[in-house]
Design a protein around this motif. Sequence first.
Motif, PDB file in Angstrom:
ATOM      1  N   CYS A 235       0.812  -1.219   0.000  1.00 47.95           N
ATOM      2  CA  CYS A 235       0.000   0.000   0.000  1.00 47.95           C
ATOM      3  C   CYS A 235       0.848   1.273   0.000  1.00 47.95           C
ATOM      4  CB  CYS A 235      -0.941   0.006   1.202  1.00 47.95           C
ATOM      5  SG  CYS A 235      -2.395  -1.056   1.006  1.00 47.95           S
ATOM      6  N   LYS A 236       2.136   1.138   0.272  1.00 48.07           N
ATOM      7  CA  LYS A 236       3.014   2.311   0.261  1.00 48.07           C
ATOM      8  C   LYS A 236       3.196   2.855  -1.157  1.00 48.07           C
ATOM      9  CE  LYS A 236       5.752   0.731   4.241  1.00 48.07           C
ATOM     10  NZ  LYS A 236       7.099   0.248   4.667  1.00 48.07           N
ATOM     11  N   TYR A 237       2.891   2.045  -2.165  1.00 46.49           N
ATOM     12  CA  TYR A 237       3.191   2.428  -3.542  1.00 46.49           C
ATOM     13  C   TYR A 237       1.941   2.691  -4.384  1.00 46.49           C
ATOM     14  CZ  TYR A 237       7.308   0.272  -1.619  1.00 46.49           C
ATOM     15  OH  TYR A 237       8.337  -0.058  -0.780  1.00 46.49           O
ATOM     16  N   GLY A 238       0.777   2.620  -3.759  1.00 51.03           N
ATOM     17  CA  GLY A 238      -0.455   2.884  -4.489  1.00 51.03           C
ATOM     18  C   GLY A 238      -1.622   2.142  -3.866  1.00 51.03           C
ATOM     19  N   ARG A 239      -2.847   2.362  -4.393  1.00 50.82           N
ATOM     20  CA  ARG A 239      -4.038   1.722  -3.837  1.00 50.82           C
ATOM     21  C   ARG A 239      -4.122   0.272  -4.305  1.00 50.82           C
ATOM     22  NH1 ARG A 239      -9.564   1.097  -4.858  1.00 50.82           N
ATOM     23  NH2 ARG A 239      -9.472   2.147  -6.889  1.00 50.82           N
ATOM     24  N   ALA A 260      -4.625  -0.238  -8.400  1.00 50.96           N
ATOM     25  CA  ALA A 260      -5.712   0.506  -9.048  1.00 50.96           C
ATOM     26  C   ALA A 260      -5.340   0.938 -10.462  1.00 50.96           C
ATOM     27  CB  ALA A 260      -6.093   1.720  -8.208  1.00 50.96           C
ATOM     28  N   ASN A 261      -4.051   1.131 -10.733  1.00 46.06           N
ATOM     29  CA  ASN A 261      -3.639   1.511 -12.087  1.00 46.06           C
ATOM     30  C   ASN A 261      -2.255   0.953 -12.384  1.00 46.06           C
ATOM     31  OD1 ASN A 261      -1.564   3.625 -11.303  1.00 46.06           O
ATOM     32  ND2 ASN A 261      -3.396   4.464 -10.314  1.00 46.06           N
ATOM     33  N   ALA A 262      -1.916   0.940 -13.656  1.00 42.75           N
ATOM     34  CA  ALA A 262      -0.650   0.345 -14.089  1.00 42.75           C
ATOM     35  C   ALA A 262       0.550   1.111 -13.580  1.00 42.75           C
ATOM     36  CB  ALA A 262      -0.617   0.283 -15.616  1.00 42.75           C
ATOM     37  N   ALA A 263       0.429   2.440 -13.444  1.00 43.40           N
ATOM     38  CA  ALA A 263       1.563   3.253 -12.982  1.00 43.40           C
ATOM     39  C   ALA A 263       1.967   2.858 -11.568  1.00 43.40           C
ATOM     40  CB  ALA A 263       1.206   4.735 -13.046  1.00 43.40           C
ATOM     41  N   ASP A 264       0.974   2.678 -10.682  1.00 45.98           N
ATOM     42  CA  ASP A 264       1.267   2.263  -9.307  1.00 45.98           C
ATOM     43  C   ASP A 264       1.886   0.873  -9.288  1.00 45.98           C
ATOM     44  OD1 ASP A 264       0.258   4.627  -8.386  1.00 45.98           O
ATOM     45  OD2 ASP A 264      -1.658   3.804  -7.697  1.00 45.98           O
ATOM     46  N   SER A 265       1.369  -0.004 -10.138  1.00 43.33           N
ATOM     47  CA  SER A 265       1.884  -1.370 -10.197  1.00 43.33           C
ATOM     48  C   SER A 265       3.353  -1.388 -10.619  1.00 43.33           C
ATOM     49  CB  SER A 265       1.044  -2.192 -11.175  1.00 43.33           C
ATOM     50  OG  SER A 265       1.516  -3.521 -11.225  1.00 43.33           O
ATOM     51  N   LYS A 266       3.673  -0.585 -11.616  1.00 48.54           N
ATOM     52  CA  LYS A 266       5.058  -0.531 -12.088  1.00 48.54           C
ATOM     53  C   LYS A 266       5.968   0.119 -11.049  1.00 48.54           C
ATOM     54  CE  LYS A 266       4.008  -0.628 -17.029  1.00 48.54           C
ATOM     55  NZ  LYS A 266       4.035   0.093 -18.313  1.00 48.54           N
ATOM     56  N   ALA A 267       5.434   1.126 -10.342  1.00 51.83           N
ATOM     57  CA  ALA A 267       6.216   1.769  -9.283  1.00 51.83           C
ATOM     58  C   ALA A 267       6.503   0.778  -8.162  1.00 51.83           C
ATOM     59  CB  ALA A 267       5.463   2.984  -8.736  1.00 51.83           C
ATOM     60  N   ALA A 268       5.509  -0.041  -7.828  1.00 52.18           N
ATOM     61  CA  ALA A 268       5.689  -1.063  -6.793  1.00 52.18           C
ATOM     62  C   ALA A 268       6.708  -2.108  -7.236  1.00 52.18           C
ATOM     63  CB  ALA A 268       4.353  -1.733  -6.487  1.00 52.18           C
ATOM     64  N   GLN A 269       6.652  -2.473  -8.507  1.00 54.31           N
ATOM     65  CA  GLN A 269       7.606  -3.457  -9.031  1.00 54.31           C
ATOM     66  C   GLN A 269       9.032  -2.961  -8.855  1.00 54.31           C
ATOM     67  OE1 GLN A 269       7.744  -3.795 -13.231  1.00 54.31           O
ATOM     68  NE2 GLN A 269       9.127  -5.545 -13.234  1.00 54.31           N
ATOM     69  N   ARG A 270       9.268  -1.687  -9.215  1.00 55.79           N
ATOM     70  CA  ARG A 270      10.626  -1.122  -9.092  1.00 55.79           C
ATOM     71  C   ARG A 270      11.059  -1.029  -7.638  1.00 55.79           C
ATOM     72  NH1 ARG A 270       8.492   2.318 -13.151  1.00 55.79           N
ATOM     73  NH2 ARG A 270       8.025   3.903 -11.566  1.00 55.79           N
ATOM     74  N   ALA A 271      10.129  -0.628  -6.764  1.00 54.78           N
ATOM     75  CA  ALA A 271      10.479  -0.419  -5.358  1.00 54.78           C
ATOM     76  C   ALA A 271      10.673  -1.723  -4.593  1.00 54.78           C
ATOM     77  CB  ALA A 271       9.401   0.432  -4.679  1.00 54.78           C
ATOM     78  N   LEU A 272       9.883  -2.731  -4.921  1.00 51.30           N
ATOM     79  CA  LEU A 272       9.900  -3.977  -4.152  1.00 51.30           C
ATOM     80  C   LEU A 272      10.995  -4.936  -4.587  1.00 51.30           C
ATOM     81  CD1 LEU A 272       6.061  -4.616  -3.942  1.00 51.30           C
ATOM     82  CD2 LEU A 272       7.566  -4.035  -2.043  1.00 51.30           C
TER      83      LEU A 272
END
Length: 302
Positions: A235-239, A260-272
């Motif tokens: 949840c730190k990277y998006g809904r 909720a959207n692809a941008a958050d998913s990709k941001a989470a992928q990079r961060a995690l």
Amino acid sequence: MQRIQVTLYGVFTDSPSAQGLSCCLLLELLDISVSELLAHSSLHGCSMWITQHCARDVLEGLAFLHHRGYVHADLKPRNILWSAEEEGFKLIDFGLSFKEGIQDVKYIQTDGYRAPEAELQNCLSKAGVQGGTECTSAIDLWSLGIVLLEMFSGMKLKHTVQSQEWRANSSAIIEHIFASKSVVNSAIPAYHLRDLLKSMLREDPQERATAAEALCSPFFSIPFDIVDDIREECCKYGRVVSLFVPKENPGKGHVFVEYANAADSKAAQRALTGKSFDGKFVVATFYPLSAYKRGYLYQTML
């Protein structure tokens, strides 16, 4: 080693040096240490699930060790490692260990995790003074208490525990750490962990909780769910819209998260990717929503 049930897989000698041959012991291959977990957790601290898991595993190990009359005497984050095969934390490095009442090691415990009575003994030994305070298994409980406090707070506490303020009122400092630590889920009864640590960090070793007593703490009756911890991190990277762990084959460690959207998913992928969770390094893969909903990833990886 047989008395404390450490499995020895083999013995070999290292290449000769100025000091001669070195005898090497071949032991179990373990994974990430608590020291590495603390480094990855930055200032956020470890999850309550991991903290509880580590506390229980190490206390069970200490109860076993102390029941047989041995003191580890060098408990610190670097000496607590995760076993992926057995899914638990294990103690290593018994180089300073001794039989209670027959201590043949002068200097014990690592700076920052050293119990008050061990600090006094080390000072007396350095000054050449014989006798003084005898160290018991209680020093291991002190060290573990500091380790768990660091896991909860995400801070190295070496200078804190060596300060005059700590000596004057360690209980107040522990209270302050717990009061200032932001916990996302306020329903988590962190006060059980706080009370457990207070019982392990009493100045008088005779008043300190034993490993067996500490295992009876209400803290270990709390069913922390690792899925909640994963959701909190994601949840730190998006809904997060949905999250599930396949129950048909959970041993593979797969978790599927829908954002909720692809941008958050990709941001989470990079961060995690590259992070550590539950003693395992994370490798995150992005999939389009259509593939996620079809269960494509789930079906192809099982």
